[in-house]
Design a protein around this motif. Structure first.
Motif, PDB file in Angstrom:
ATOM      1  N   VAL A 307       0.834  -1.200   0.000  1.00 46.72           N
ATOM      2  CA  VAL A 307       0.000   0.000   0.000  1.00 46.72           C
ATOM      3  C   VAL A 307       0.874   1.257   0.000  1.00 46.72           C
ATOM      4  O   VAL A 307       0.574   2.233  -0.684  1.00 46.72           O
ATOM      5  CB  VAL A 307      -0.975  -0.007   1.192  1.00 46.72           C
ATOM      6  CG1 VAL A 307      -1.741   1.301   1.268  1.00 46.72           C
ATOM      7  CG2 VAL A 307      -1.943  -1.163   1.058  1.00 46.72           C
ATOM      8  N   GLN A 308       1.978   1.188   0.737  1.00 52.19           N
ATOM      9  CA  GLN A 308       2.906   2.317   0.721  1.00 52.19           C
ATOM     10  C   GLN A 308       3.443   2.542  -0.700  1.00 52.19           C
ATOM     11  O   GLN A 308       3.565   3.673  -1.158  1.00 52.19           O
ATOM     12  CB  GLN A 308       4.055   2.046   1.683  1.00 52.19           C
ATOM     13  CG  GLN A 308       4.900   3.272   1.988  1.00 52.19           C
ATOM     14  CD  GLN A 308       5.923   3.008   3.064  1.00 52.19           C
ATOM     15  OE1 GLN A 308       6.573   1.962   3.051  1.00 52.19           O
ATOM     16  NE2 GLN A 308       6.073   3.937   3.983  1.00 52.19           N
ATOM     17  N   GLU A 309       3.717   1.432  -1.386  1.00 49.15           N
ATOM     18  CA  GLU A 309       4.195   1.532  -2.762  1.00 49.15           C
ATOM     19  C   GLU A 309       3.119   2.115  -3.682  1.00 49.15           C
ATOM     20  O   GLU A 309       3.401   2.944  -4.542  1.00 49.15           O
ATOM     21  CB  GLU A 309       4.634   0.146  -3.264  1.00 49.15           C
ATOM     22  CG  GLU A 309       4.976   0.071  -4.747  1.00 49.15           C
ATOM     23  CD  GLU A 309       6.186   0.918  -5.129  1.00 49.15           C
ATOM     24  OE1 GLU A 309       6.978   1.265  -4.229  1.00 49.15           O
ATOM     25  OE2 GLU A 309       6.323   1.247  -6.324  1.00 49.15           O
ATOM     26  N   LEU A 310       1.880   1.663  -3.486  1.00 47.90           N
ATOM     27  CA  LEU A 310       0.793   2.204  -4.305  1.00 47.90           C
ATOM     28  C   LEU A 310       0.677   3.712  -4.087  1.00 47.90           C
ATOM     29  O   LEU A 310       0.549   4.487  -5.036  1.00 47.90           O
ATOM     30  CB  LEU A 310      -0.527   1.511  -3.955  1.00 47.90           C
ATOM     31  CG  LEU A 310      -0.678   0.074  -4.466  1.00 47.90           C
ATOM     32  CD1 LEU A 310      -1.864  -0.612  -3.815  1.00 47.90           C
ATOM     33  CD2 LEU A 310      -0.832   0.057  -5.981  1.00 47.90           C
ATOM     34  N   ASN A 311       0.718   4.128  -2.829  1.00 40.86           N
ATOM     35  CA  ASN A 311       0.674   5.563  -2.534  1.00 40.86           C
ATOM     36  C   ASN A 311       1.850   6.289  -3.177  1.00 40.86           C
ATOM     37  O   ASN A 311       1.710   7.403  -3.682  1.00 40.86           O
ATOM     38  CB  ASN A 311       0.705   5.804  -1.026  1.00 40.86           C
ATOM     39  CG  ASN A 311      -0.610   5.432  -0.366  1.00 40.86           C
ATOM     40  OD1 ASN A 311      -1.654   5.455  -1.003  1.00 40.86           O
ATOM     41  ND2 ASN A 311      -0.554   5.066   0.903  1.00 40.86           N
ATOM     42  N   ALA A 312       3.021   5.643  -3.145  1.00 43.51           N
ATOM     43  CA  ALA A 312       4.225   6.257  -3.719  1.00 43.51           C
ATOM     44  C   ALA A 312       4.062   6.470  -5.216  1.00 43.51           C
ATOM     45  O   ALA A 312       4.458   7.494  -5.759  1.00 43.51           O
ATOM     46  CB  ALA A 312       5.443   5.387  -3.447  1.00 43.51           C
ATOM     47  N   ARG A 313       3.478   5.477  -5.883  1.00 39.84           N
ATOM     48  CA  ARG A 313       3.333   5.611  -7.338  1.00 39.84           C
ATOM     49  C   ARG A 313       2.438   6.787  -7.694  1.00 39.84           C
ATOM     50  O   ARG A 313       2.599   7.398  -8.749  1.00 39.84           O
ATOM     51  CB  ARG A 313       2.753   4.313  -7.925  1.00 39.84           C
ATOM     52  CG  ARG A 313       3.763   3.194  -7.846  1.00 39.84           C
ATOM     53  CD  ARG A 313       3.383   1.972  -8.611  1.00 39.84           C
ATOM     54  NE  ARG A 313       4.461   0.988  -8.460  1.00 39.84           N
ATOM     55  CZ  ARG A 313       4.556  -0.107  -9.157  1.00 39.84           C
ATOM     56  NH1 ARG A 313       3.645  -0.405 -10.057  1.00 39.84           N
ATOM     57  NH2 ARG A 313       5.570  -0.931  -8.970  1.00 39.84           N
ATOM     58  N   ASP A 315       1.606   9.547  -5.302  1.00 38.07           N
ATOM     59  CA  ASP A 315       2.078  10.807  -4.712  1.00 38.07           C
ATOM     60  C   ASP A 315       3.467  11.217  -5.206  1.00 38.07           C
ATOM     61  O   ASP A 315       3.744  12.400  -5.350  1.00 38.07           O
ATOM     62  CB  ASP A 315       2.124  10.693  -3.188  1.00 38.07           C
ATOM     63  CG  ASP A 315       0.732  10.744  -2.586  1.00 38.07           C
ATOM     64  OD1 ASP A 315      -0.207  11.095  -3.317  1.00 38.07           O
ATOM     65  OD2 ASP A 315       0.585  10.436  -1.391  1.00 38.07           O
ATOM     66  N   LEU A 316       4.340  10.251  -5.424  1.00 32.35           N
ATOM     67  CA  LEU A 316       5.709  10.584  -5.821  1.00 32.35           C
ATOM     68  C   LEU A 316       5.922  10.450  -7.321  1.00 32.35           C
ATOM     69  O   LEU A 316       6.514  11.308  -7.950  1.00 32.35           O
ATOM     70  CB  LEU A 316       6.718   9.705  -5.082  1.00 32.35           C
ATOM     71  CG  LEU A 316       6.640   9.721  -3.550  1.00 32.35           C
ATOM     72  CD1 LEU A 316       7.715   8.827  -2.950  1.00 32.35           C
ATOM     73  CD2 LEU A 316       6.777  11.135  -3.014  1.00 32.35           C
ATOM     74  N   ASP A 317       5.425   9.343  -7.901  1.00 28.58           N
ATOM     75  CA  ASP A 317       5.644   9.136  -9.337  1.00 28.58           C
ATOM     76  C   ASP A 317       4.554   9.788 -10.180  1.00 28.58           C
ATOM     77  O   ASP A 317       4.643   9.805 -11.401  1.00 28.58           O
ATOM     78  CB  ASP A 317       5.684   7.637  -9.661  1.00 28.58           C
ATOM     79  CG  ASP A 317       6.767   6.913  -8.867  1.00 28.58           C
ATOM     80  OD1 ASP A 317       7.626   7.601  -8.294  1.00 28.58           O
ATOM     81  OD2 ASP A 317       6.731   5.676  -8.805  1.00 28.58           O
TER      82      ASP A 317
ATOM     83  N   CYS C  30      12.623  15.833 -10.910  1.00 31.46           N
ATOM     84  CA  CYS C  30      11.743  17.005 -10.895  1.00 31.46           C
ATOM     85  C   CYS C  30      10.346  16.624 -10.407  1.00 31.46           C
ATOM     86  O   CYS C  30       9.743  17.311  -9.606  1.00 31.46           O
ATOM     87  CB  CYS C  30      11.682  17.583 -12.301  1.00 31.46           C
ATOM     88  SG  CYS C  30      10.488  18.905 -12.497  1.00 31.46           S
ATOM     89  N   VAL C  31       9.881  15.451 -10.894  1.00 28.11           N
ATOM     90  CA  VAL C  31       8.509  15.059 -10.585  1.00 28.11           C
ATOM     91  C   VAL C  31       8.334  14.732  -9.105  1.00 28.11           C
ATOM     92  O   VAL C  31       7.425  15.233  -8.446  1.00 28.11           O
ATOM     93  CB  VAL C  31       8.085  13.860 -11.462  1.00 28.11           C
ATOM     94  CG1 VAL C  31       6.755  13.305 -11.002  1.00 28.11           C
ATOM     95  CG2 VAL C  31       8.011  14.288 -12.918  1.00 28.11           C
ATOM     96  N   SER C  32       9.235  13.915  -8.553  1.00 27.20           N
ATOM     97  CA  SER C  32       9.052  13.535  -7.151  1.00 27.20           C
ATOM     98  C   SER C  32       9.347  14.707  -6.229  1.00 27.20           C
ATOM     99  O   SER C  32       8.977  14.697  -5.064  1.00 27.20           O
ATOM    100  CB  SER C  32       9.921  12.331  -6.796  1.00 27.20           C
ATOM    101  OG  SER C  32      11.271  12.687  -6.850  1.00 27.20           O
ATOM    102  N   ASP C  33      10.004  15.735  -6.752  1.00 23.14           N
ATOM    103  CA  ASP C  33      10.207  16.959  -5.963  1.00 23.14           C
ATOM    104  C   ASP C  33       9.051  17.935  -6.113  1.00 23.14           C
ATOM    105  O   ASP C  33       9.133  19.077  -5.651  1.00 23.14           O
ATOM    106  CB  ASP C  33      11.506  17.662  -6.390  1.00 23.14           C
ATOM    107  CG  ASP C  33      12.719  17.013  -5.763  1.00 23.14           C
ATOM    108  OD1 ASP C  33      12.505  16.129  -4.914  1.00 23.14           O
ATOM    109  OD2 ASP C  33      13.850  17.379  -6.113  1.00 23.14           O
TER     110      ASP C  33
END
Lengths: 336, 255, 245
Positions: A307-313, A315-317, C30-33
């Protein structure tokens, strides 16, 4: 003259925009749902992970049942909603989505009104927000929490399906530097230094027992200042240095990336927050056994890391919840 | 909940919420009641005054000066046009993203929202002053500064007040989302609905709406008070009169 | 502490190759920042098309309905002057109610969705359009109207052949203001569950590229509608074109 130029430029920009828009819509129509890039490009011979209970089988009889899946308005909820929606679609149901309903009160009301048939809710949230369970009476065992929630929902003609392995609790987070400086491991360690620290949390945190109010009542903490910010700011204020302490979620990907220290809830203030799909009784009966089977199958792999990975994809990716959910279902062999 | 209010259903409950505190939905705290609403309203007004004050400090002198010089009309009008199109939410969001949260930042963001109507109206107000009046004044030996202070400013006052009124109403409306940026205004019960419940959310919506209407009516009266008597007229009675003043007052006559 | 709660692994096991590595040096993209990333914007522009289409729909429908209502009211009030004051006061109050508050005031009555958003959006266009139509009609020189009457035109013909055409610039000005205002307000419609560009904006307020694209589309849409109304007006009133804007 100048104005003319400006206008011309604007018109050109708009034409370009419209063109992009049209092509985008065009590709949308062709509905290439599995926008398979490099990884899935090869033929359908390889089944990735058939050990995970196997692929969801489509049952044609389910086609006449329409299920509308809802979710609250943050990343984890949206991706859970997407996973359930796509899984149920794979099982043959006709599925609609309403994945941005607002907070839990709105979601529950929408569910009871029949505008949606199901949405995922956290056991702890249900106990605190829906069923008025006081902090000192909260169960600390996930199974006990689920049983209590299930019984309470049943009284309102709602069925709570078996919960996910992961729990997504509120957490009291500090940076590594702060933890080292004050020697913080448990929430109660904050007692002697809280008056020097600024706490950031969502606006509602101020008056919630599973947030600032609880920290004051259960732990006797008196922070120097509490600053309300949008939920989306919870990690940024900490890594950016504005907040000394911030309320985050267990499954936030930023916890891992920014190496936050999550203080241990040594007085047991937070209940378990496993996610359960809450379904209207009428819809549950109408949908037949494939509903529960499908949900239980896809729930099985939803542990904290995944789930943390899903959120990462998301929110971060910056993937869409739809994309991330599709990748999850594919990776674990639920769909091909 | 008292019986007469109960007839109004959820709206009655909301009104009750304004006057009587009750336990939060999530338990453990008292929410609602006059005390809390007074302090939320106070904070709401404080940030509004700060924002409009800040905006006036920038926009009024600039608008008066540009109007006096009869220059930069394009700037004054297009600032106001683009200003209308930028969604307030985007403005606040961009501010959070680039500058961070807190009272000063929120006041600054809201001030940006308040500048266009004040600027445009001050500009238009001054340019609408009859050229002959100014020529006459100059002929009598008034200096530039005297013309601005003694002729243009008083004659532009109705429009200036109209701009202020528009800005105040806009800012009151937008300050509702300030709680997501560290300032606890009347938006809090709307945003933290899980704590305040439906009644609290609706109660806050009612108070914000009332506040905006009171500001509109109050400043409208002030605008009328500073309007020279011959320009006032009675509503609807003449073909121009008050109606015209009001139209321009909202900064609505562009093109 | 109860074992089940305390022992939740934060990162550890599971995943089976699902978890991407974001810890290595390359992580700071850039994106993750949450930065402003032109490449990302170009690649992901398509995800804004659905909200944009929805935004256009919300705006155009509100403008069409708002225009029909206020134009009719204005025509009525043009001959019956006593109507002006009550209409202006009523629509003035509607105009003053903050949009966010109005959405929430309507929710218990009309529920979530398109209808609620439209009621709110339409109510904000009324004052603006009504006022400009009335002012436009009032602005027609009375000797022109008298001349038309002298040529034997009846009231109806005077209205449609003389007064309304001459009032078109003012009417269009009102429509332009209503259009830009509605585009801005429609970005709050997602609070009522009606979608629009507010949806993606609010979904990731941190991501500057996201806020910039979605917010930028709002502004571009407003400018586009503004120019569209202006262009139509210029077409309909060729006699104004000689005069600089």
């Amino acid at each position: 003259m100048k104005q003319r130029h400006l206008r011309l430029l604007l018109v050109l920009a708009l034409v370009a925009l419209a063109a992009v828009g049209l092509t985008a819509c065009g590709s949308d129509d062709s509905k290439s749902d599995s926008t398979s890039t490099a990884d899935g490009a090869s033929t359908e011979t390889t089944t990735t992970a058939s050990d995970a209970g196997g692929a969801i089988v489509s049952n044609a009889a389910n086609g006449k049942v329409t299920l509308t899946i809802g979710s609250k308005n943050f990343t984890e909820q949206k991706v859970l909603g997407e996973i359930y929606a796509q899984a149920l679609q794979a099982a043959g149901y006709t599925v609609k989505k309403q994945l941005n309903l607002g907070d839990e009160q709105t979601a529950l009301k929408t569910l009871k009104q029949g505008d949606i048939d199901a949405y995922p809710e956290y056991t702890g949230t249900a106990l605190l927000s829906f069923f008025g369970v006081k902090t000192d009476a909260l169960p600390h065992d996930p199974a006990a929490a689920y049983d209590e929630v299930k019984a309470d929902f049943a009284k309102q003609d709602l069925v709570a399906l078996p919960p996910t392995p992961f729990t997504s609790s509120n957490e009291v987070a500090v940076t590594q530097a702060t933890a080292a400086k004050y020697g913080l491991k448990n929430i109660s360690d904050l007692a002697k230094v809280a008056d020097q620290l600024t706490l950031y949390g969502s606006p509602e945190c101020r008056q919630r027992l599973d947030c600032l109010l609880g920290l004051q009542k259960t732990y006797g903490l008196k922070f120097k200042k509490f600053v309300p910010v949008d939920l989306s700011q919870r990690s940024k204020v900490l890594s950016g240095g504005q907040a000394d302490v911030s309320i985050v979620f267990t499954t936030d990907p930023q916890n891992k990336r920014d190496k936050f220290v999550l203080l241990k809830d040594d007085k047991g203030m937070f209940p378990p927050y496993n996610s359960t799909l809450v379904v209207r009784k009428a819809s549950f009966d109408k949908a037949g056994p494939d509903l529960a089977t499908t949900i239980e199958a896809v729930n099985a792999k939803l542990d904290a890391a995944v789930v943390q990975e899903l959120n990462a994809r998301i929110d971060l990716d910056k993937e869409t919840p739809e994309q991330a959910a599709g990748e999850y279902l594919k990776q674990f062999g639920f769909v091909k | 909940m008292s019986t007469p209010l109960a007839i109004l259903g959820i709206f009655g409950d909301a009104i009750d919420f304004i006057f009587n505190a009750r336990e939060a939905r999530t338990g453990g705290a008292e929410v609602g009641g006059l005390g809390e609403f007074a302090s939320l309203t106070g904070k709401h007004l404080l940030v509004t005054v700060a924002a409009v004050g800040l905006a006036s400090l920038v926009a009024l002198p600039l608008g008066l000066y540009l109007g006096h010089k009869r220059r930069g009309g394009f700037l004054a009008v297009s600032v106001s046009n683009v200003g209308r199109a930028v969604p307030s939410l985007v403005l606040i969001a961009l501010f959070i993203a680039f500058l961070g949260v807190g009272f000063a930042n929120v006041a600054l963001a809201l001030a940006l929202l308040a500048i266009p109507p004040i600027l445009t109206n001050a500009y238009v107000g001054v340019t609408q002053v009859d050229r002959d009046v100014i020529d006459a004044a100059v002929g009598q030996g008034l200096t530039d500064g005297q013309v601005m202070r003694q002729i243009e400013l008083p004659l532009a006052l109705p429009l200036i007040f109209g701009g202020l009124r528009t800005s105040v109403v806009n800012v009151i409306a937008t300050a509702t989302i300030a709680p997501i940026a560290g300032v606890v205004t009347l938006g809090d019960p709307i945003i933290s609905q899980s704590v305040y419940g439906d009644a609290g959310k609706l109660a806050a919506a009612i108070v914000v709406a009332l506040l905006a209407v009171v500001a509109e009516v109050g400043l409208g009266a002030a605008q009328r008070a500073v309007t020279p008597a011959p320009l006032r007229g009675t509503p609807g009675a003449t073909r121009r009169g008050r109606f015209f003043v009001k139209t321009a007052g909202k900064g609505l006559s562009t093109s | 502490m109860s074992g089940a709660l305390g022992s939740i692994p934060l990162l550890a096991q599971g995943g089976e190759g699902f978890v991407r590595n974001r810890e290595s040096g390359s992580g700071a993209s850039c994106v993750s920042d949450d930065g402003v990333c032109p490449a990302w914007i170009v690649d992901h522009f398509d995800r804004y098309m659905e909200p944009l289409g929805r935004h256009v729909l919300l705006t155009v429908v509100a403008l069409a309905i708002g225009f029909s209502i206020s134009f009719t009211l204005a025509l009525l009030a043009h001959r019956r002057r006593w109507l002006i004051a009550p209409v202006v006061q009523l629509t003035g109050i509607l105009y003053t109610i903050p949009s966010l508050a109005l959405f929430f005031l309507l929710l218990p009555i009309t529920g979530r969705g398109f209808l609620t958003a439209e009621i709110a959006l339409v109510s904000y266009t009324l004052l603006i359009i009504f006022r400009n139509v009335v002012t436009g009609l009032d602005g027609v020189p009375s000797d022109v109207v008298d001349a038309a009457r002298g040529m034997g035109l009846n009231d109806r013909q005077v209205l449609w052949r003389v007064e309304i055409p001459l009032a078109l610039p003012e009417i269009a000005a009102g429509l332009r203001i209503a259009a830009t205002t509605t585009v801005g307000l429609a970005s709050l419609a997602f609070f009522a569950g009606a979608g629009g560009l507010g949806d993606p904006i609010y979904a990731d307020l941190n991501f500057k590229s996201n806020v910039l694209v979605a917010g930028g589309l709002c502004v571009l849409l407003a400018i586009a509608l503004d120019l569209l109304v202006l262009a139509v007006q210029r077409l309909l009133t060729p006699w104004t074109r000689a005069v600089p804007a």
